[in-house]
Design a protein around this motif. Structure first.
Motif, PDB file in Angstrom:
ATOM      1  N   LEU A 117       0.824  -1.209   0.000  1.00  0.00           N
ATOM      2  CA  LEU A 117       0.000   0.000   0.000  1.00  0.00           C
ATOM      3  C   LEU A 117       0.857   1.257   0.000  1.00  0.00           C
ATOM      4  N   LYS A 118       0.580   2.152  -0.943  1.00  0.00           N
ATOM      5  CA  LYS A 118       1.271   3.430  -1.008  1.00  0.00           C
ATOM      6  C   LYS A 118       0.266   4.533  -0.696  1.00  0.00           C
ATOM      7  N   LEU A 119       0.519   5.261   0.359  1.00  0.00           N
ATOM      8  CA  LEU A 119      -0.412   6.290   0.805  1.00  0.00           C
ATOM      9  C   LEU A 119      -0.570   7.384  -0.246  1.00  0.00           C
ATOM     10  N   LYS A 138      -2.322  -7.247  -6.783  1.00  0.00           N
ATOM     11  CA  LYS A 138      -2.160  -7.459  -5.346  1.00  0.00           C
ATOM     12  C   LYS A 138      -3.375  -6.999  -4.547  1.00  0.00           C
ATOM     13  N   ALA A 139      -4.276  -6.309  -5.195  1.00  0.00           N
ATOM     14  CA  ALA A 139      -5.371  -5.648  -4.481  1.00  0.00           C
ATOM     15  C   ALA A 139      -6.281  -6.630  -3.742  1.00  0.00           C
ATOM     16  N   ARG A 144      -8.554  -8.568   1.447  1.00  0.00           N
ATOM     17  CA  ARG A 144      -9.054  -9.647   2.284  1.00  0.00           C
ATOM     18  C   ARG A 144      -8.335  -9.664   3.641  1.00  0.00           C
ATOM     19  N   ALA A 145      -7.021  -9.598   3.612  1.00  0.00           N
ATOM     20  CA  ALA A 145      -6.243  -9.646   4.855  1.00  0.00           C
ATOM     21  C   ALA A 145      -6.487  -8.412   5.728  1.00  0.00           C
ATOM     22  N   LEU A 167      -7.306   2.359  -3.667  1.00  0.00           N
ATOM     23  CA  LEU A 167      -7.911   1.586  -2.592  1.00  0.00           C
ATOM     24  C   LEU A 167      -8.309   2.542  -1.478  1.00  0.00           C
ATOM     25  N   ASP A 168      -9.604   2.589  -1.182  1.00  0.00           N
ATOM     26  CA  ASP A 168     -10.137   3.486  -0.157  1.00  0.00           C
ATOM     27  C   ASP A 168     -10.701   2.676   1.002  1.00  0.00           C
TER      28      ASP A 168
END
Length: 424
Positions: A117-119, A138-139, A144-145, A167-168
């Motif tokens: 994840l990159k902010l 990878k999303a 899920r995790a 990704l929000d």
């Protein structure tokens, strides 16, 4: 919410990027077509809602880049913020609702465990939304995790992936669909539930909009795979949801017609103003028609003839006055005569549109109309707050209105002010 005394005839709830706004349309023609249609036919009795994943910062930036109308309601940050009107007054009830089982600090703590994840930029981190970039392959595993970890921490969140990269993480009660459901509930409680609602989108974070019962929906022709896949899996047999054949705002116009929600011929699609026919002529239609001719004249898209200007003079009161933004007063007929000298002066770049047209009938045959009139020429934006007095013409003469008085003032911060060439 209080602009209309009765239920809206139509409420359009539209995503912005690649839905209402076509970033591949350098001329912004589809957006300008929608603008003219809305102000001419719908502004007076309908509601426009923008529902965007953009934060307030990026939303305001887009408004400076594109000729967008002012919505009645703005849903931002993927449904985590609701504001009203041009001043963007926040809905505090929505804020309190989203506070339930949400802790932004815990979200930040758990997401640090995922190097994938990159902010996103600081402007996109909002009180009830944390946003990242993540590669498409990878999303799914990350979502899920992460969902399991946050649930163990006692949070009730929603994770939305859209655009193949965004990704929000939101409060569970948030989202474009929930925000719309909240608004519809408020309207129903006030006895103002819109007669029809049309939702419009192109990506995964718009899917929730199409899940709201009893709404019409349009996926624009350029809709992304993720939304089309959602539709195939969840709403394939729903006749109220269509995949338009037109891009962006043109697809929205197409849907209005296909669902028979009201007029769907934009004044910009007509070659001349005489083709504009309406069941009930209203001041908004008159304003749009007038300034569309003004644009076409300066772009040399109508015939350069004295007859054209005489027709324009015929709809102006002989003693009518135009008050220039500088404060100088001139007879309306003199302003029209002066247009002879600026035919084709903005042949390539000029675009004109009106926003926030509102009217009040001040006597049996007279209307006071207020609106913002915008001009875009190259990189230069100018806007005047405009007040016009219109008088209905007798049916025995012709339909429409006579222009009695025009008064303009510069909108603060609207751009350069060309005092010499400004007309109408």
């Amino acid at each position: 919410m209080d602009r209309l005394n009765n239920p809206a005839r139509l409420m359009i709830v539209s995503d912005l990027d690649h839905t209402m706004v076509d970033h591949h349309d350098s001329e912004n023609l589809s957006l300008l077509r929608f603008n003219a249609l809305w102000e001419a036919n719908y502004r007076h009795d309908s509601l426009l809602v923008f529902s965007t994943g953009r934060s307030p910062t990026l939303y305001k930036q887009l408004r400076k880049e594109k000729p967008m109308l002012t919505p009645d309601i703005t849903i931002m940050s993927v449904g985590t913020e609701i504001t009203y009107g041009n001043s963007m007054v926040p809905d505090n009830g929505w804020v309190q609702f989203l506070n339930q089982k949400w802790d932004k600090n815990i979200v930040m703590e758990e997401t640090r465990k995922f190097p994938e994840l990159k902010l996103q930029s600081e402007t996109e981190q909002r009180p009830h939304k944390v946003s990242f970039y993540v590669d498409k392959d990878k999303a799914r595993d990350v979502m899920r995790a992460l969902s399991e970890l946050l649930e163990k921490r006692g949070l009730d969140v929603k994770i939305i992936y859209s655009g193949g990269m965004d990704l929000d993480i939101l409060s569970q009660g948030a989202g474009k669909g929930q925000a719309l459901a909240y608004l519809l509930k408020k309207f129903k409680a006030e006895g103002k539930l819109p007669n029809n609602t049309l939702v419009c989108g192109d990506s995964g974070n718009d899917a929730e909009l199409f899940s709201i019962p009893d709404v019409y929906g349009v996926m624009v022709s350029n809709a992304q795979e993720e939304l089309l896949q959602w539709h195939a899996e969840n709403a394939k047999n729903n006749p109220k949801i269509i995949h338009a054949t037109e891009r962006c705002a043109s697809g929205i116009i197409q849907a209005i017609g296909q669902f028979s929600l009201g007029p769907n011929t934009s004044p910009r699609d007509l070659k001349c103003s005489s083709e504009c026919k309406m069941e009930d002529t209203n001041p908004g239609h008159e304003i749009v028609k007038f300034y569309l001719f003004y644009e076409r004249w300066r772009r040399a898209e109508v015939e350069n003839s004295d007859q054209s200007l005489e027709k324009l003079k015929a709809v102006c009161y002989p003693s009518g006055v135009f008050i220039h933004p500088s404060g100088v007063e001139r007879p309306l007929h003199d302003c029209i005569s002066a247009m002879k000298n600026c035919y084709g002066d903005k042949r390539k770049s000029l675009r004109v549109w009106v926003d926030r047209v509102s009217s009040a009938q001040i006597s049996s045959d007279t209307w006071l109309v207020k609106f913002d009139k915008w001009e875009l020429s190259g990189e230069e934006w100018q806007c005047c707050m405009t007040t016009v007095i219109l008088r209905s013409r007798a049916a025995s003469l012709s339909d429409g209105f006579t222009w009695m008085h025009v008064h303009q003032t510069w909108l603060e911060g609207s751009g350069a002010k060309d005092q010499t060439n400004w007309l109408f």
